[in-house]
Design a protein around this motif. Structure first.
Motif, PDB file in Angstrom:
ATOM      1  N   VAL A   1      86.357   5.077  98.983  1.00 26.13           N
ATOM      2  CA  VAL A   1      85.563   6.216  99.478  1.00 26.13           C
ATOM      3  C   VAL A   1      86.343   6.957 100.566  1.00 26.13           C
ATOM      4  N   ALA A   2      87.698   6.947 100.417  1.00 21.84           N
ATOM      5  CA  ALA A   2      88.555   7.445 101.513  1.00 21.84           C
ATOM      6  C   ALA A   2      88.432   8.951 101.755  1.00 21.84           C
ATOM      7  N   ASP A   3      88.036   9.728 100.740  1.00 28.14           N
ATOM      8  CA  ASP A   3      87.858  11.169 100.966  1.00 28.14           C
ATOM      9  C   ASP A   3      86.697  11.669 100.096  1.00 28.14           C
ATOM     10  N   ALA A   4      86.380  12.968 100.233  1.00 27.98           N
ATOM     11  CA  ALA A   4      85.205  13.528  99.549  1.00 27.98           C
ATOM     12  C   ALA A   4      85.309  13.348  98.033  1.00 27.98           C
TER      13      ALA A   4
ATOM     14  N   ALA B   1      83.410   1.717 105.582  1.00 26.53           N
ATOM     15  CA  ALA B   1      83.758   2.991 106.213  1.00 26.53           C
ATOM     16  C   ALA B   1      84.898   3.646 105.435  1.00 26.53           C
ATOM     17  N   MET B   2      84.957   4.983 105.487  1.00 25.64           N
ATOM     18  CA  MET B   2      85.990   5.723 104.750  1.00 25.64           C
ATOM     19  C   MET B   2      87.393   5.353 105.228  1.00 25.64           C
ATOM     20  N   GLY B   3      88.276   5.018 104.277  1.00 32.42           N
ATOM     21  CA  GLY B   3      89.696   4.804 104.583  1.00 32.42           C
ATOM     22  C   GLY B   3      89.922   3.942 105.815  1.00 32.42           C
TER      23      GLY B   3
ATOM     24  N   SER C   1      79.968   7.003 105.679  1.00 33.61           N
ATOM     25  CA  SER C   1      80.196   6.929 104.229  1.00 33.61           C
ATOM     26  C   SER C   1      78.872   6.821 103.464  1.00 33.61           C
ATOM     27  N   CYS C   2      77.906   6.102 104.033  1.00 29.60           N
ATOM     28  CA  CYS C   2      76.617   5.910 103.330  1.00 29.60           C
ATOM     29  C   CYS C   2      75.805   7.193 103.235  1.00 29.60           C
ATOM     30  N   THR C   3      75.765   7.927 104.342  1.00 22.90           N
ATOM     31  CA  THR C   3      74.980   9.163 104.308  1.00 22.90           C
ATOM     32  C   THR C   3      75.625  10.164 103.352  1.00 22.90           C
ATOM     33  N   LEU C   4      76.960  10.240 103.366  1.00 18.39           N
ATOM     34  CA  LEU C   4      77.643  11.163 102.456  1.00 18.39           C
ATOM     35  C   LEU C   4      77.384  10.776 100.999  1.00 18.39           C
ATOM     36  N   MET C   5      77.364   9.460 100.748  1.00 24.88           N
ATOM     37  CA  MET C   5      77.100   9.000  99.376  1.00 24.88           C
ATOM     38  C   MET C   5      75.694   9.387  98.933  1.00 24.88           C
ATOM     39  N   ALA C   6      74.741   9.252  99.830  1.00 23.54           N
ATOM     40  CA  ALA C   6      73.364   9.627  99.490  1.00 23.54           C
ATOM     41  C   ALA C   6      73.295  11.127  99.180  1.00 23.54           C
ATOM     42  N   MET C   7      73.978  11.930  99.991  1.00 22.65           N
ATOM     43  CA  MET C   7      73.986  13.380  99.754  1.00 22.65           C
ATOM     44  C   MET C   7      74.608  13.694  98.398  1.00 22.65           C
ATOM     45  N   ALA C   8      75.730  13.024  98.092  1.00 24.01           N
ATOM     46  CA  ALA C   8      76.423  13.287  96.827  1.00 24.01           C
ATOM     47  C   ALA C   8      75.507  12.967  95.645  1.00 24.01           C
TER      48      ALA C   8
END
Ligand code: ASP
Ligand code: MG
Length: 414
Positions: A13-16, A42-44, A77-84
């Motif tokens: 999950v290192a980048d978008a 966590a990312m990267g 990373s978790c919040t971004l994953m939920a958004m995605a």
């Protein structure tokens, strides 16, 4: 409907773009009709960067604040994953460790999971959500955030699988499984289809990357763990507690599962120690108090009341170990010590070895044929370890890999 727990490591999950790749894999598991819980690192290099940042602010970060800081990496990373996932049309929710009911003791930086209250996660699953739990963290009774130690998201994943009653835990990373040896040293190293928990513990502590505590958790709660790549659909390696599925009776080669190697090794010899009761205790207790873990210990037969005591420590602990040894040397009746930091450990590992003789001699023969000198030897029920010159480690690993035919696919019994 099956409940699946998946974990994705920081490099996945290192980048978008990688987050979107993982999101579509998670979506696929959901589309297959499963209830899906995932935990992410966590990312990267985020955790390293946060540690570095704290170091720029203070030489002595407060442990409670440090854990609160490090836990934010997984929240990102978790919040971004939920958004995605929501953007792709799925119902998804992120939860911190605390919200997910992961309770720990109060040892900041290396907290142990004390229990999991799965109510909130089940509630969100029942609402149709894909649940994304922040890895590597939990909460104390006093609602303070803790972290589980480096690589702790593996433990979060296995603990969640156990706590939620999932049939297994799937760990996705940047390699396609667990190998018979370190592929950087042994080009013919092969991905294993399966490996036992105990074997994996021996391999993990010798460098194959899986958090050992997660393996202990899997072993204790008997949760099989699949380790596979997040970048491909290759089948991966299953770590399980079932009997040895691959032993082909009469076939010695199938009983050694893998080769473990480790270069974080140093050796200390204290010469002329008086041979009397209490010597070992008065040496190893202060080392333990100084948080230096001692591995291989050899005490020679004594000659005229004195003996040499040799032991190994992590190379990274050598300076600290010598600081402990120097002041107590005289107490031990010794006038001198020597140390060496050019050694490496090489082991053969396999549960099938415990009830079959001949492995040690076969190992020593292979090393001798490769002109590799053995410095020290130690064994456990499922492992034989030799210390060798670090410069010969690759040769030794390749010689043993070949001697035990680990490059050949393992045959399944029955
Ligand atoms: N982010 C944490 C670490 O880098 C936990 C993990 O990756 O599992 O150690
Ligand atoms: Mg990480």
């Amino acid at each position: 409907m099956a409940l699946i727990v998946q974990k994705y490591g920081g490099s996945s999950v290192a980048d978008a773009e990688k987050i979107l790749n993982v999101a579509s894999r998670v979506a696929r598991a959901h589309d297959d009709g499963n209830q899906v819980v995932i935990t992410i690192s966590a990312m990267g290099n985020t955790t390293d960067e946060l540690i570095e940042l704290a170091g720029q602010v203070t030489g002595h970060p407060n442990p409670r604040e440090m854990d609160a800081l490090l836990s934010t990496g997984e929240m990102v990373s978790c919040t971004l994953m939920a958004m995605a996932l929501r953007d792709m049309g799925y119902d998804a929710i992120s939860l911190s460790g605390a919200q997910a009911g992961i309770h720990t003791d109060t040892s900041y930086g290396k907290a142990r999971i004390a229990g999991i209250d799965p109510a909130r996660v089940h509630q969100e699953l029942d609402r149709g959500n894909i649940v994304i739990v922040a890895g590597f963290q939990g909460v104390t009774e006093d609602m303070d955030v803790t972290t589980l130690g480096r690589g702790g998201s593996d433990t979060t994943a296995v603990a969640l699988a156990a706590g939620l009653g999932a049939a297994r835990c799937e760990i996705y990373t940047d390699v396609d499984g667990i190998y018979t040896a370190d592929p950087k040293l042994v080009p013919s190293a092969r991905k294993m289809d399966e490996v036992g928990f105990e074997e994996m513990l021996e391999l993990a502590s010798y460098g194959a990357k899986m958090n050992p505590r997660s393996i202990e958790f899997g072993m204790y709660y008997n949760v099989p763990i699949l380790v596979a790549s997040s970048f491909s659909d290759n089948p991966g390696t299953i770590i399980h507690g079932g009997g040895d599925m691959e032993v082909n009776v009469g076939e010695i080669r199938n009983r050694v599962r893998g080769i473990a190697t480790d270069t974080n090794v140093a050796k200390i010899t204290i010469h002329g120690v008086t041979d009397r009761p209490g010597i070992a205790a008065s040496l190893f207790q202060p080392l333990a108090d100084a948080d230096v873990s001692v591995d291989v210990i050899v005490q020679n037969a004594s000659v005229r009341g004195t003996t040499d005591m040799t032991f190994t420590v992590n190379r990274t602990d050598l300076a600290r170990a010598l600081e402990v040894v120097e002041p107590i040397m005289r107490e031990l009746g010794s006038g001198s010590y020597t140390s060496a930091d050019n050694l490496a450990k090489i082991s053969i590992v396999g549960t099938g070895m415990q009830d079959a003789p001949g492995y040690a001699s076969r190992m020593f023969r292979a090393l001798a044929d490769g002109d590799i000198n053995i410095d020290m030897i130690t064994t456990s029920e499922i492992r034989i370890t030799c210390l060798v010159d670090e410069r010969q480690l690759a040769d030794a690993a390749n010689a043993l890999h070949e001697a035990f035919q680990l490059d050949k696919p393992q045959e399944h019994a029955g």
